[in-house]
Design an enzyme around this catalytic site. Structure first.
Site, PDB file in Angstrom:
ATOM      1  N   ALA A 176       3.294   0.656  -1.580  1.00 33.76           N
ATOM      2  CA  ALA A 176       3.222   1.857  -0.749  1.00 33.76           C
ATOM      3  C   ALA A 176       2.092   1.670   0.263  1.00 33.76           C
ATOM      4  O   ALA A 176       1.188   0.856   0.046  1.00 33.76           O
ATOM      5  CB  ALA A 176       2.934   3.056  -1.635  1.00 33.76           C
ATOM      6  N   GLY A 181       5.246  -0.092  -5.140  1.00 36.41           N
ATOM      7  CA  GLY A 181       6.482   0.478  -4.598  1.00 36.41           C
ATOM      8  C   GLY A 181       7.462  -0.598  -4.153  1.00 36.41           C
ATOM      9  O   GLY A 181       8.681  -0.384  -4.160  1.00 36.41           O
ATOM     10  N   GLU A 186       9.302  -1.420  -7.140  1.00 36.00           N
ATOM     11  CA  GLU A 186      10.157  -0.269  -7.518  1.00 36.00           C
ATOM     12  C   GLU A 186      11.423  -0.253  -6.665  1.00 36.00           C
ATOM     13  O   GLU A 186      12.519   0.013  -7.156  1.00 36.00           O
ATOM     14  CB  GLU A 186       9.376   1.041  -7.356  1.00 36.00           C
ATOM     15  CG  GLU A 186       8.284   1.193  -8.416  1.00 36.00           C
ATOM     16  CD  GLU A 186       7.557   2.513  -8.300  1.00 36.00           C
ATOM     17  OE1 GLU A 186       6.912   2.737  -7.249  1.00 36.00           O
ATOM     18  OE2 GLU A 186       7.630   3.320  -9.240  1.00 36.00           O
ATOM     19  N   GLU A 218      -0.144  -0.449  -9.681  1.00 36.74           N
ATOM     20  CA  GLU A 218      -0.683   0.874  -9.347  1.00 36.74           C
ATOM     21  C   GLU A 218      -1.919   1.262 -10.151  1.00 36.74           C
ATOM     22  O   GLU A 218      -2.794   1.962  -9.642  1.00 36.74           O
ATOM     23  CB  GLU A 218       0.397   1.947  -9.533  1.00 36.74           C
ATOM     24  CG  GLU A 218       1.476   1.959  -8.457  1.00 36.74           C
ATOM     25  CD  GLU A 218       2.632   1.019  -8.747  1.00 36.74           C
ATOM     26  OE1 GLU A 218       2.486   0.143  -9.625  1.00 36.74           O
ATOM     27  OE2 GLU A 218       3.678   1.162  -8.100  1.00 36.74           O
TER      28      GLU A 218
HETATM   29  N1  COA Z   1      -1.219  -0.359   2.118  1.00 37.61           N
HETATM   30  C1  COA Z   1      -1.895  -0.373   3.273  1.00 37.61           C
HETATM   31  N2  COA Z   1      -2.534  -1.457   3.762  1.00 37.61           N
HETATM   32  C2  COA Z   1      -2.451  -2.579   3.038  1.00 37.61           C
HETATM   33  C3  COA Z   1      -1.769  -2.640   1.812  1.00 37.61           C
HETATM   34  C4  COA Z   1      -1.121  -1.471   1.358  1.00 37.61           C
HETATM   35  N3  COA Z   1      -0.413  -1.435   0.221  1.00 37.61           N
HETATM   36  N4  COA Z   1      -1.884  -3.889   1.315  1.00 37.61           N
HETATM   37  C5  COA Z   1      -2.610  -4.579   2.213  1.00 37.61           C
HETATM   38  N5  COA Z   1      -2.958  -3.796   3.243  1.00 37.61           N
HETATM   39  C6  COA Z   1      -3.708  -4.176   4.445  1.00 37.61           C
HETATM   40  C7  COA Z   1      -5.119  -4.640   4.108  1.00 37.61           C
HETATM   41  O1  COA Z   1      -6.004  -3.541   4.080  1.00 37.61           O
HETATM   42  C8  COA Z   1      -5.404  -5.579   5.250  1.00 37.61           C
HETATM   43  O2  COA Z   1      -5.762  -4.795   6.375  1.00 37.61           O
HETATM   44  P1  COA Z   1      -6.803  -5.342   7.489  1.00 37.61           P
HETATM   45  O3  COA Z   1      -6.158  -6.577   8.047  1.00 37.61           O
HETATM   46  O4  COA Z   1      -6.900  -4.202   8.449  1.00 37.61           O
HETATM   47  O5  COA Z   1      -8.071  -5.626   6.739  1.00 37.61           O
HETATM   48  C9  COA Z   1      -4.052  -6.207   5.552  1.00 37.61           C
HETATM   49  O6  COA Z   1      -3.081  -5.337   4.990  1.00 37.61           O
HETATM   50  C10 COA Z   1      -3.869  -7.591   4.955  1.00 37.61           C
HETATM   51  O7  COA Z   1      -4.195  -7.546   3.574  1.00 37.61           O
HETATM   52  P2  COA Z   1      -4.993  -8.708   2.857  1.00 37.61           P
HETATM   53  O8  COA Z   1      -5.281  -8.224   1.486  1.00 37.61           O
HETATM   54  O9  COA Z   1      -6.120  -9.170   3.693  1.00 37.61           O
HETATM   55  O10 COA Z   1      -3.885  -9.858   2.818  1.00 37.61           O
HETATM   56  P3  COA Z   1      -3.716 -10.988   1.754  1.00 37.61           P
HETATM   57  O11 COA Z   1      -2.617 -11.836   2.274  1.00 37.61           O
HETATM   58  O12 COA Z   1      -5.025 -11.588   1.411  1.00 37.61           O
HETATM   59  O13 COA Z   1      -3.192 -10.235   0.416  1.00 37.61           O
HETATM   60  C11 COA Z   1      -1.822  -8.684  -0.845  1.00 37.61           C
HETATM   61  C12 COA Z   1      -1.934  -9.609   0.396  1.00 37.61           C
HETATM   62  C13 COA Z   1      -0.490  -7.979  -0.767  1.00 37.61           C
HETATM   63  C14 COA Z   1      -1.867  -9.521  -2.137  1.00 37.61           C
HETATM   64  C15 COA Z   1      -3.007  -7.690  -0.888  1.00 37.61           C
HETATM   65  O14 COA Z   1      -3.130  -7.085   0.379  1.00 37.61           O
HETATM   66  C16 COA Z   1      -2.854  -6.586  -1.917  1.00 37.61           C
HETATM   67  O15 COA Z   1      -3.122  -6.796  -3.083  1.00 37.61           O
HETATM   68  N6  COA Z   1      -2.461  -5.394  -1.455  1.00 37.61           N
HETATM   69  C17 COA Z   1      -2.356  -4.236  -2.334  1.00 37.61           C
HETATM   70  C18 COA Z   1      -1.065  -4.277  -3.106  1.00 37.61           C
HETATM   71  C19 COA Z   1      -0.946  -3.085  -4.028  1.00 37.61           C
HETATM   72  O16 COA Z   1      -1.799  -2.783  -4.813  1.00 37.61           O
HETATM   73  N7  COA Z   1       0.202  -2.432  -3.921  1.00 37.61           N
HETATM   74  C20 COA Z   1       0.465  -1.282  -4.725  1.00 37.61           C
HETATM   75  C21 COA Z   1       0.167  -0.074  -3.916  1.00 37.61           C
HETATM   76  S1  COA Z   1       0.440   1.384  -4.833  1.00 37.61           S
END
Ligand code: COA
Length: 701
Positions: A61, A100, A103, A123
């Site tokens: 999400a 999400g 999901e 989450e």
């Molecule tokens: N919502 C909003 N923004 C998100 C996001 C999300 N779910 N996941 C990542 N971003 C943003 C980061 O803040 C970052 O923003 P910035 O460039 O302005 O700093 C950008 O996307 C890139 O993320 P980053 O973490 O630097 O990329 P990465 O390739 O190193 O890692 C992920 C990718 C997906 C592994 C990591 O971003 C992550 O763990 N995200 C959260 C996933 C999560 O918990 N999802 C469940 C949500 S309920």
């Protein structure tokens, strides 16, 4: 456009494109529903493929939307629409399918994944539970135990594990004849979609599927007890167990309502807000304002000077990330001890399944031990990790300069010394920087990057870029004694020491702060780190720079060779294996005698006073650090404390905790402490006073 629609050879392809991670924002949700509706009505389409552009499938999400009013359509609307589609929907997963994202994939009737993809319901790491059917569909696919393990741990699993546990139906790998060339994902997926309708006339809707196994009585209570210890204080984990339990006891339609209610409650909770704060704070840390984008240097080979605990940990952090490392010591004996330490750490990482034996071999082979400074001539970066003494470090720096290229970046791993002195003594002050790793350096994620008064932006940017390759979280700190973390910790330990003299016992202080959420009590930490380490650090300070009364007991323990766990006695007693045996009565006598000598009257100290004094000492020192520009933002300080000092992540770090408690209330309490204990240590910081007017710390843009 965030979700495109096209029909290819009878397959409606709905493509989400929302860089960088295809977060499921409102426009993505809307786009998917429109795509699925169109495919349902499209006579040209017999099946549907849901895929993403860019480096990943949907990574979850859009977390930034959680602090705003909810926007329709919701994620459950999307999931319901997909599952109800009369034509088979196939999810094509590459990169990450998290939260999400997974999901949505589970609402599809089939899932295929590219090798190397990673999947998880993460989450709970954000103080939430899956809120769009994840707690109901995952157990139906992989069984209750696996689902509980994945959801409560916020775990991410590999595509192979996902295939094995039936979370995905097919893996797309490499071409058999050319093992390193990936198969054309889209082609394989289209082919799969074309076959699906003939294979199964009845669509696999997980909401209608039975549980794969019977669940033994008592399973959920066992999980509650286990997770109560492992994820102390985290409400989302207990709610996740409730929701999974409901999947086994209630009809899907009822259980899903319970899941949604729990999700909505958690979403508004302080814990979830704090965890969102720290998520974005970590992403922001290590970024800094520059007038232009500085060019970065290519770092291909590094050297670490010193094969002690820190040096070997740092060498491993680099070699694990694929960098060739020279490990330099002055004697062969010290070098051999260092290599033995590395072998032990690698063996323990294999045992804990953190790395495979092959990865350990690769990492070990990248480390070249040497006693010869001449071999530094072709390295691009040096990290000095020798004894914490300015004189010793200056001598090592002189040797490094004699043999290194003039453009090599030279970092000191000091935890409190004045790096400006090292930079001033260097012929290339712009190349000198601090990299304060935390022990064990191959495991701890935090590195304080110390910006000297002389270092160039290119040096700073290069260092941060390299640390990102090492998967570290970097926070930039200016130069001061102890930088951000240890300087604040000194204030925290000051209050701990004074509270001991005022009448609290070591056990009471440790228990109160542990109950607050700290990973360990401060006196247990002191014993574990070695009381002699902070003793030495105090020797580098002027007496008027700290409250010597607070550390008199510590000093006396060290001077009687009671240095903590390593000598089997410190504030507590330890057995031969380092296991804590309990409070040492002679320490209680020493505390009482020292208190009376210093004129303290013993009194009853309440647990909440311990928490307020210790935690607000951190907050006020953090605010002074902001006043002086040592840290760029309150959120950087939070990142340091959560990642390096065991501050509870679910409270978001000390500065977020203060803001959530009300900065005006915090400022008033600090003023009261100032009246009671004097303003030498309790003078409130200007940024705190400003924050108490605005209700929040000033944002640095
Ligand atoms: N919502 C909003 N923004 C998100 C996001 C999300 N779910 N996941 C990542 N971003 C943003 C980061 O803040 C970052 O923003 P910035 O460039 O302005 O700093 C950008 O996307 C890139 O993320 P980053 O973490 O630097 O990329 P990465 O390739 O190193 O890692 C992920 C990718 C997906 C592994 C990591 O971003 C992550 O763990 N995200 C959260 C996933 C999560 O918990 N999802 C469940 C949500 S309920």
């Amino acid at each position: 456009m965030t979700a495109e629609y096209q029909v290819i050879e009878g397959v409606a392809v709905v493509t989400v494109d929302n860089p960088p991670v295809n977060a499921i924002s409102q426009t993505v949700r809307d786009g998917i529903i429109k795509g699925i509706d169109r495919a349902s009505a499209d006579p040209e389409a017999q099946s549907v493929l849901l895929r993403c552009e860019g480096k990943t499938f949907m990574a979850g999400a859009d977390i930034s939307e959680f602090d705003k009013p909810a926007l329709a359509p919701s994620l459950p609307d999307v999931v319901n629409c997909i599952e109800a589609c009369p034509k088979p929907v196939v999810a094509l997963i590459h990169g990450y399918a998290l939260g999400g994202g997974l999901e949505i994939a589970m609402a599809c009737h089939y899932r295929i994944a590219q090798e190397g993809a990673k999947l998880g319901l993460t989450e709970t790491n954000l103080g939430l539970i899956p809120g769009a059917g994840g707690t109901q569909r995952l157990p139906r696919l992989v069984g209750v135990s696996k689902a509980l393990d994945m959801i409560t741990g916020g775990k991410i699993i590999s595509s192979e594990e996902a295939l094995e546990s039936k979370l995905v139906d097919k893996l797309i790998g490499h071409l058999p004849e050319k093992s390193d060339e990936p198969q054309n994902m889209l082609k394989v997926a289209l082919n799969y979609c074309q076959k699906v309708p003939q294979q199964t006339p009845v669509l696999r809707r997980l909401s209608q599927a039975p549980m794969p196994h019977q669940v033994a009585e008592g399973v959920f209570d066992e999980w509650r007890t286990k997770m109560h210890k492992r994820k102390r204080n985290l409400n989302a984990v207990q709610s996740a167990i409730d929701a999974v339990e409901a999947s086994t006891k209630q009809p899907f339609d009822e259980a899903i309502k319970l899941e949604r209610n729990l999700f909505m409650l958690l979403r508004e909770s302080q814990q979830a807000k704090a965890l969102r704060h720290i998520f974005f704070a970590e992403k922001k840390a290590g970024q800094f304002n520059t007038k232009s984008v500085p060019s970065t240097q290519k770092i291909q080979k590094v050297a670490v000077i010193g094969a002690g605990t820190m040096g070997t940990g740092i060498a491993m952090a680099f070699s694990n990330a694929g960098y060739p490392v020279l490990l330099l010591e002055k004697s062969h004996v010290a070098l051999e001890q260092g290599i033995t330490r590395i072998e032990k750490m690698l063996a323990s990482s294999i045992k804990r399944e953190k790395i495979t034996a092959a990865q350990a071999d690769k990492s070990r082979n990248l480390i070249t031990p040497t006693t010869d400074y001449q071999s530094l001539q072709d390295v691009d970066m040096v990290i000095e990790a020798v004894f914490e003494d300015l004189e010793v470090k200056s001598q090592v720096f002189a040797q490094i300069h004699e043999h290194c290229r003039s453009d090599a970046i030279i970092a000191s791993n000091t935890s409190y010394l004045d790096i400006n002195v090292l930079a001033m003594g260097s012929p290339y002050p712009e190349n000198i920087i601090g990299m304060h790793f935390f022990s064990p350096a191959n495991i701890m994620k935090l590195v304080e990057v110390i910006r000297t008064d002389y270092c160039s932006e290119a040096t700073l940017t290069t260092a941060i870029k390299v640390l990102k390759h090492l998967n570290k979280v970097s926070v930039i700190s200016g130069v001061c004694h102890g930088f951000i973390g240890n300087r604040m910790y000194q204030s925290y330990q000051r209050e701990v020491g004074l509270l001991l003299l005022e009448g609290a016992s070591p056990k009471q202080i440790d228990q109160a702060l542990y109950n607050f959420g700290m990973a360990m009590g401060p006196l247990s930490v002191a014993d574990m780190s070695g009381l002699d380490i902070s003793y030495m650090m105090r020797k580098s300070l002027n007496k008027e720079d700290y409250d010597s009364r607070a550390f008199l007991v510590h000093d006396r323990l060290v001077e009687s060779n009671r240095k903590g766990r390593k000598t089997h006695s410190g504030f507590y007693k330890y057995d031969e294996n380092g296991k804590k045996l309990g409070t040492d009565p002679s320490v209680l006598q020493l505390i009482a005698a020292t208190a009376s000598e210093l004129g303290f009257q013993p009194r009853e100290v309440k647990d909440n006073e311990i928490i307020d004094r210790c935690i607000l000492a951190l907050v006020n020192e953090g605010a002074h650090i902001l006043d002086e520009g040592i840290a760029a933002s309150a959120s950087d300080i939070d990142v340091v404390y959560v990642n390096g000092y065991g501050f509870p992540r679910h409270l978001g770090g000390p500065m977020h905790y203060a803001q959530a408690s009300g900065l005006d209330h915090v400022a008033k309490t600090i003023d009261q402490f100032s009246s009671s204990y004097g303003d030498r240590w309790w003078k409130s910081a200007a940024s705190l006073r400003a924050g108490s007017q605005n209700g929040k710390w000033e944002e640095v843009v």
